[in-house]
Motif scaffolding. Structure first.
Motif, PDB file in Angstrom:
ATOM      1  N   ALA A  21      23.168  41.769  10.577  1.00 35.71           N
ATOM      2  CA  ALA A  21      24.114  40.672  10.802  1.00 35.71           C
ATOM      3  C   ALA A  21      24.592  40.691  12.164  1.00 35.71           C
ATOM      4  O   ALA A  21      25.217  41.606  12.497  1.00 35.71           O
ATOM      5  N   GLN A  22      25.018  39.430  12.700  1.00 34.31           N
ATOM      6  CA  GLN A  22      25.612  39.158  14.055  1.00 34.31           C
ATOM      7  C   GLN A  22      26.818  38.530  13.724  1.00 34.31           C
ATOM      8  O   GLN A  22      26.992  37.734  12.647  1.00 34.31           O
ATOM      9  N   GLY A  23      27.965  38.679  14.422  1.00 39.70           N
ATOM     10  CA  GLY A  23      29.334  38.175  14.307  1.00 39.70           C
ATOM     11  C   GLY A  23      30.286  38.764  13.215  1.00 39.70           C
ATOM     12  O   GLY A  23      31.313  38.282  13.340  1.00 39.70           O
ATOM     13  N   LEU A  24      29.818  39.935  12.697  1.00 41.95           N
ATOM     14  CA  LEU A  24      30.795  40.646  11.840  1.00 41.95           C
ATOM     15  C   LEU A  24      31.341  41.818  12.219  1.00 41.95           C
ATOM     16  O   LEU A  24      31.881  42.790  11.648  1.00 41.95           O
ATOM     17  N   ALA A  25      30.848  42.293  13.675  1.00 40.58           N
ATOM     18  CA  ALA A  25      31.264  43.606  13.992  1.00 40.58           C
ATOM     19  C   ALA A  25      32.672  44.093  14.077  1.00 40.58           C
ATOM     20  O   ALA A  25      33.119  45.099  14.331  1.00 40.58           O
ATOM     21  N   GLY A  26      33.495  43.030  14.234  1.00 41.89           N
ATOM     22  CA  GLY A  26      34.766  43.189  14.028  1.00 41.89           C
ATOM     23  C   GLY A  26      35.713  43.430  12.831  1.00 41.89           C
ATOM     24  O   GLY A  26      36.745  44.005  12.904  1.00 41.89           O
ATOM     25  N   PHE A  27      34.886  43.845  11.759  1.00 40.90           N
ATOM     26  CA  PHE A  27      35.425  44.090  10.474  1.00 40.90           C
ATOM     27  C   PHE A  27      34.868  45.447  10.260  1.00 40.90           C
ATOM     28  O   PHE A  27      33.748  45.968  10.253  1.00 40.90           O
ATOM     29  N   ALA A  28      35.541  46.145   9.729  1.00 33.30           N
ATOM     30  CA  ALA A  28      35.620  47.487   9.319  1.00 33.30           C
ATOM     31  C   ALA A  28      34.587  47.902   8.330  1.00 33.30           C
ATOM     32  O   ALA A  28      34.481  46.844   7.564  1.00 33.30           O
ATOM     33  N   VAL A  61      25.548  46.084  12.189  1.00 29.48           N
ATOM     34  CA  VAL A  61      26.278  45.756  10.641  1.00 29.48           C
ATOM     35  C   VAL A  61      25.049  45.460   9.839  1.00 29.48           C
ATOM     36  O   VAL A  61      24.196  44.681  10.081  1.00 29.48           O
ATOM     37  N   ARG A  62      25.071  45.978   8.751  1.00 24.75           N
ATOM     38  CA  ARG A  62      24.220  45.970   7.619  1.00 24.75           C
ATOM     39  C   ARG A  62      24.896  45.417   6.325  1.00 24.75           C
ATOM     40  O   ARG A  62      25.803  46.106   5.866  1.00 24.75           O
ATOM     41  N   LEU A  63      24.178  44.388   5.613  1.00 20.38           N
ATOM     42  CA  LEU A  63      24.851  43.748   4.229  1.00 20.38           C
ATOM     43  C   LEU A  63      23.495  44.168   3.326  1.00 20.38           C
ATOM     44  O   LEU A  63      22.220  43.661   3.411  1.00 20.38           O
ATOM     45  N   SER A  64      23.916  44.796   2.197  1.00 19.73           N
ATOM     46  CA  SER A  64      22.974  44.989   1.190  1.00 19.73           C
ATOM     47  C   SER A  64      23.561  43.974   0.046  1.00 19.73           C
ATOM     48  O   SER A  64      24.811  44.167  -0.225  1.00 19.73           O
TER      49      SER A  64
END
Length: 70
Positions: A21-28, A61-64
């Motif tokens: 994902a793009q746009g979620l790098a600011g979250f741990a 950022v990876r989302l499963s």
């Protein structure tokens, strides 16, 4: 609650239930694990699904997900 949500987009699909994902790098890493993803566009628009794992590392950022995307 805005502090507990983010907005991003799919950068690449790795499998039917895994994407970067793009746009979620600011979250741990782990912030969105066990959370809910709500699709706002595309083939899944209007649907929601539980996030199995949210991972941030050198690859991005990876989302499963617990289920497959359309």
């Amino acid at each position: 609650v805005p502090a507990f949500q983010g907005e991003g987009s799919i950068a690449s699909v790795m499998a039917t239930s895994l994407f970067t994902a793009q746009g979620l790098a600011g979250f741990a890493s782990g912030w969105f694990t066990a959370g809910r993803l709500v699709w706002t566009s595309g083939a899944n628009a209007g649907l929601a699904i539980e996030i199995k794992e949210h991972r941030v590392d050198d690859a991005g950022v990876r989302l499963s997900l617990w289920g497959a995307m359309a």
